[in-house]
Design a protein around this motif. Sequence first.
Motif, PDB file in Angstrom:
ATOM      1  N   LEU A  62      -6.098 -32.746  62.061  1.00  0.00           N
ATOM      2  CA  LEU A  62      -6.825 -33.707  61.232  1.00  0.00           C
ATOM      3  C   LEU A  62      -6.059 -34.017  59.948  1.00  0.00           C
ATOM      4  CD1 LEU A  62     -10.473 -32.334  61.635  1.00  0.00           C
ATOM      5  CD2 LEU A  62      -9.462 -34.338  62.748  1.00  0.00           C
ATOM      6  N   GLU A  63      -5.412 -33.010  59.380  1.00  0.00           N
ATOM      7  CA  GLU A  63      -4.624 -33.226  58.166  1.00  0.00           C
ATOM      8  C   GLU A  63      -3.393 -34.081  58.456  1.00  0.00           C
ATOM      9  OE1 GLU A  63      -4.195 -32.948  54.084  1.00  0.00           O
ATOM     10  OE2 GLU A  63      -5.844 -32.189  55.330  1.00  0.00           O
ATOM     11  N   PHE A  64      -2.741 -33.826  59.586  1.00  0.00           N
ATOM     12  CA  PHE A  64      -1.578 -34.643  59.952  1.00  0.00           C
ATOM     13  C   PHE A  64      -1.983 -36.101  60.183  1.00  0.00           C
ATOM     14  CE2 PHE A  64       0.373 -30.526  61.607  1.00  0.00           C
ATOM     15  CZ  PHE A  64       1.210 -30.395  60.503  1.00  0.00           C
ATOM     16  N   ARG A  65      -3.173 -36.321  60.721  1.00  0.00           N
ATOM     17  CA  ARG A  65      -3.639 -37.693  60.920  1.00  0.00           C
ATOM     18  C   ARG A  65      -3.801 -38.405  59.587  1.00  0.00           C
ATOM     19  NH1 ARG A  65      -8.200 -36.776  65.709  1.00  0.00           N
ATOM     20  NH2 ARG A  65      -6.686 -36.472  67.421  1.00  0.00           N
ATOM     21  N   LYS A  66      -4.218 -37.680  58.561  1.00  0.00           N
ATOM     22  CA  LYS A  66      -4.285 -38.278  57.232  1.00  0.00           C
ATOM     23  C   LYS A  66      -2.908 -38.695  56.748  1.00  0.00           C
ATOM     24  CE  LYS A  66      -8.291 -35.545  55.721  1.00  0.00           C
ATOM     25  NZ  LYS A  66      -8.747 -34.511  54.760  1.00  0.00           N
ATOM     26  N   MET A  67      -1.886 -37.985  57.217  1.00  0.00           N
ATOM     27  CA  MET A  67      -0.514 -38.318  56.852  1.00  0.00           C
ATOM     28  C   MET A  67       0.044 -39.462  57.691  1.00  0.00           C
ATOM     29  SD  MET A  67       1.155 -34.505  56.452  1.00  0.00           S
ATOM     30  CE  MET A  67       0.266 -33.161  55.643  1.00  0.00           C
ATOM     31  N   PRO A  82      -3.806 -37.698  45.088  1.00  0.00           N
ATOM     32  CA  PRO A  82      -2.424 -37.441  44.713  1.00  0.00           C
ATOM     33  C   PRO A  82      -1.610 -37.030  45.925  1.00  0.00           C
ATOM     34  CG  PRO A  82      -3.945 -36.385  43.179  1.00  0.00           C
ATOM     35  CD  PRO A  82      -4.765 -36.919  44.329  1.00  0.00           C
ATOM     36  N   CYS A  83      -0.358 -37.446  45.953  1.00  0.00           N
ATOM     37  CA  CYS A  83       0.592 -37.086  47.010  1.00  0.00           C
ATOM     38  C   CYS A  83       0.271 -37.745  48.346  1.00  0.00           C
ATOM     39  CB  CYS A  83       0.686 -35.577  47.221  1.00  0.00           C
ATOM     40  SG  CYS A  83       1.205 -34.689  45.761  1.00  0.00           S
ATOM     41  N   GLN A  84      -0.813 -38.509  48.428  1.00  0.00           N
ATOM     42  CA  GLN A  84      -1.134 -39.166  49.692  1.00  0.00           C
ATOM     43  C   GLN A  84      -1.047 -40.673  49.570  1.00  0.00           C
ATOM     44  OE1 GLN A  84      -4.761 -37.856  51.440  1.00  0.00           O
ATOM     45  NE2 GLN A  84      -4.032 -35.815  51.811  1.00  0.00           N
ATOM     46  N   ASN A 111      -3.769 -47.719  52.166  1.00  0.00           N
ATOM     47  CA  ASN A 111      -4.782 -46.678  52.312  1.00  0.00           C
ATOM     48  C   ASN A 111      -4.168 -45.291  52.212  1.00  0.00           C
ATOM     49  OD1 ASN A 111      -3.512 -46.172  54.726  1.00  0.00           O
ATOM     50  ND2 ASN A 111      -5.312 -46.563  55.999  1.00  0.00           N
ATOM     51  N   ASP A 112      -4.977 -44.234  52.442  1.00  0.00           N
ATOM     52  CA  ASP A 112      -4.521 -42.867  52.255  1.00  0.00           C
ATOM     53  C   ASP A 112      -3.523 -42.412  53.304  1.00  0.00           C
ATOM     54  OD1 ASP A 112      -6.013 -42.663  50.052  1.00  0.00           O
ATOM     55  OD2 ASP A 112      -7.585 -41.382  50.892  1.00  0.00           O
ATOM     56  N   GLU A 113      -3.279 -43.183  54.344  1.00  0.00           N
ATOM     57  CA  GLU A 113      -2.345 -42.790  55.383  1.00  0.00           C
ATOM     58  C   GLU A 113      -0.956 -43.381  55.150  1.00  0.00           C
ATOM     59  OE1 GLU A 113      -3.998 -43.849  59.104  1.00  0.00           O
ATOM     60  OE2 GLU A 113      -5.625 -42.396  59.005  1.00  0.00           O
ATOM     61  N   THR A 114      -0.694 -43.898  53.933  1.00  0.00           N
ATOM     62  CA  THR A 114       0.557 -44.567  53.637  1.00  0.00           C
ATOM     63  C   THR A 114       1.484 -43.622  52.883  1.00  0.00           C
ATOM     64  OG1 THR A 114      -0.669 -46.623  53.459  1.00  0.00           O
ATOM     65  CG2 THR A 114       1.552 -46.619  52.586  1.00  0.00           C
ATOM     66  N   LYS A 138      -3.942 -21.299  49.218  1.00  0.00           N
ATOM     67  CA  LYS A 138      -2.745 -21.756  48.507  1.00  0.00           C
ATOM     68  C   LYS A 138      -1.570 -21.882  49.462  1.00  0.00           C
ATOM     69  CE  LYS A 138       0.241 -20.641  44.573  1.00  0.00           C
ATOM     70  NZ  LYS A 138       0.485 -19.677  43.446  1.00  0.00           N
ATOM     71  N   ALA A 139      -1.426 -20.900  50.347  1.00  0.00           N
ATOM     72  CA  ALA A 139      -0.340 -20.942  51.321  1.00  0.00           C
ATOM     73  C   ALA A 139      -0.520 -22.098  52.292  1.00  0.00           C
ATOM     74  CB  ALA A 139      -0.266 -19.619  52.074  1.00  0.00           C
ATOM     75  N   GLN A 140      -1.765 -22.376  52.690  1.00  0.00           N
ATOM     76  CA  GLN A 140      -2.015 -23.490  53.596  1.00  0.00           C
ATOM     77  C   GLN A 140      -1.632 -24.814  52.948  1.00  0.00           C
ATOM     78  OE1 GLN A 140      -3.084 -23.005  56.817  1.00  0.00           O
ATOM     79  NE2 GLN A 140      -2.667 -25.175  57.146  1.00  0.00           N
ATOM     80  N   GLN A 141      -1.926 -24.953  51.661  1.00  0.00           N
ATOM     81  CA  GLN A 141      -1.542 -26.171  50.963  1.00  0.00           C
ATOM     82  C   GLN A 141      -0.031 -26.299  50.889  1.00  0.00           C
ATOM     83  OE1 GLN A 141      -3.584 -28.744  49.984  1.00  0.00           O
ATOM     84  NE2 GLN A 141      -1.555 -29.692  49.763  1.00  0.00           N
ATOM     85  N   GLU A 142       0.647 -25.165  50.715  1.00  0.00           N
ATOM     86  CA  GLU A 142       2.113 -25.185  50.700  1.00  0.00           C
ATOM     87  C   GLU A 142       2.657 -25.663  52.044  1.00  0.00           C
ATOM     88  OE1 GLU A 142       5.522 -22.274  48.923  1.00  0.00           O
ATOM     89  OE2 GLU A 142       4.160 -21.356  50.374  1.00  0.00           O
ATOM     90  N   ILE A 143       2.013 -25.246  53.134  1.00  0.00           N
ATOM     91  CA  ILE A 143       2.404 -25.699  54.469  1.00  0.00           C
ATOM     92  C   ILE A 143       2.302 -27.214  54.557  1.00  0.00           C
ATOM     93  CG2 ILE A 143       1.663 -25.740  56.889  1.00  0.00           C
ATOM     94  CD1 ILE A 143       0.892 -22.768  56.530  1.00  0.00           C
ATOM     95  N   TYR A 144       1.185 -27.758  54.105  1.00  0.00           N
ATOM     96  CA  TYR A 144       1.003 -29.208  54.157  1.00  0.00           C
ATOM     97  C   TYR A 144       2.053 -29.925  53.303  1.00  0.00           C
ATOM     98  CZ  TYR A 144      -3.549 -28.323  56.347  1.00  0.00           C
ATOM     99  OH  TYR A 144      -4.550 -27.927  57.204  1.00  0.00           O
TER     100      TYR A 144
END
Length: 336
Positions: free
Chosen positions: A170-175, A3-5, A60-63, A132-138
């Motif tokens: 690594l998370e930004f690369r997924k984005m 979801p969201c990715q 893919n997931d980077e779209t 939870k806060a880290q997920q909010e950052i993402y």
Amino acid sequence: MKPCQTLFLSIAWVASASGASFIPSGSSNSRTSSCSTRSFLYLPDEAAAGKNNVSNGKANDETFLVNNGKMGRVSMVGSGPGDPDLLTIAAAKVIEDPDALIIADRLVSPEIIALCKGEVRTARKLPGCADKAQQEIYDWCREGLMDGKHVVRLKIGDPFVFGRGGEEVLEFRKMGVEPKVIPGVSAAFAAPLLGGIPVTHRGISNQVVMCTGYGRNGTSPDLIQYHKEQTVVFLMAVGRLRELCDNLCNLANYPRDTPVAVVEKAGCPEQRTVVGDLNTIADYCIRYDIKPPSTIVVGEVVDVLLNEGVGSMEERVQGLVDMAVPSSSDVVAASD
């Protein structure tokens, strides 16, 4: 599908020398997730070479969906220990971008936040809700990227020194983006200096170890064994200082009279330094209500400048000290 990715939209795209262009077709709000109402699908340039596995109407997931045909960018910036004068020139330039979306850690100093020109959002990473806060950052970063903005991830200290910087890259690369990383002055070295403590000193300490107070899922990291000519600097550990002192003595064979200093809000107008030993430092920090961000220094180097000129080691300075500059002539001991 995450979801969201992974979001789909019927479009045609044309690769050109200047990058991918975006031609919408069909319903502008068609999507497979209710998390976004954006109307364009971002396809990185590498898709033309088949690197993003975009085929048969699937992505893919980077779209990502973006609203203006252009993906945003990310800068990961270290803000140092807190004093604006300790910002790098590169960091100062980035946070002064009036069009940036600045997503800051909770412990970035107010003095540095005041220099930010764009919109600032602060992550409230409090005990018990860090994930939870880290997920909010993402989520905020993703939102800014889909809006085509310059997202500035503003972190305390240096992003890659116990700051989750690598995890966020690594998370930004997924984005689908590669962040530009701007180093910051780490409190691991700046805080002791600002508190008048040299982390190395000939004949006293010939090695420095950096540790975090918290491992993954709130665990306590393994401690390196005691060595007399060794300095250990702990970041993010003041919340479990008493447990840390006990573990150093019981598990790592530290003598109970090993000197310890805690430097609170290093470089800020409210900076305070508390000194003691493994027996007393936790009580001192409770007495003076020491809070994060604080840096803990363990080892004989704590006494090198604080006690020079004030008498014998039996008259060791203990408790709260005021040190405007790292010189023993400026030490004022609390009445303990």
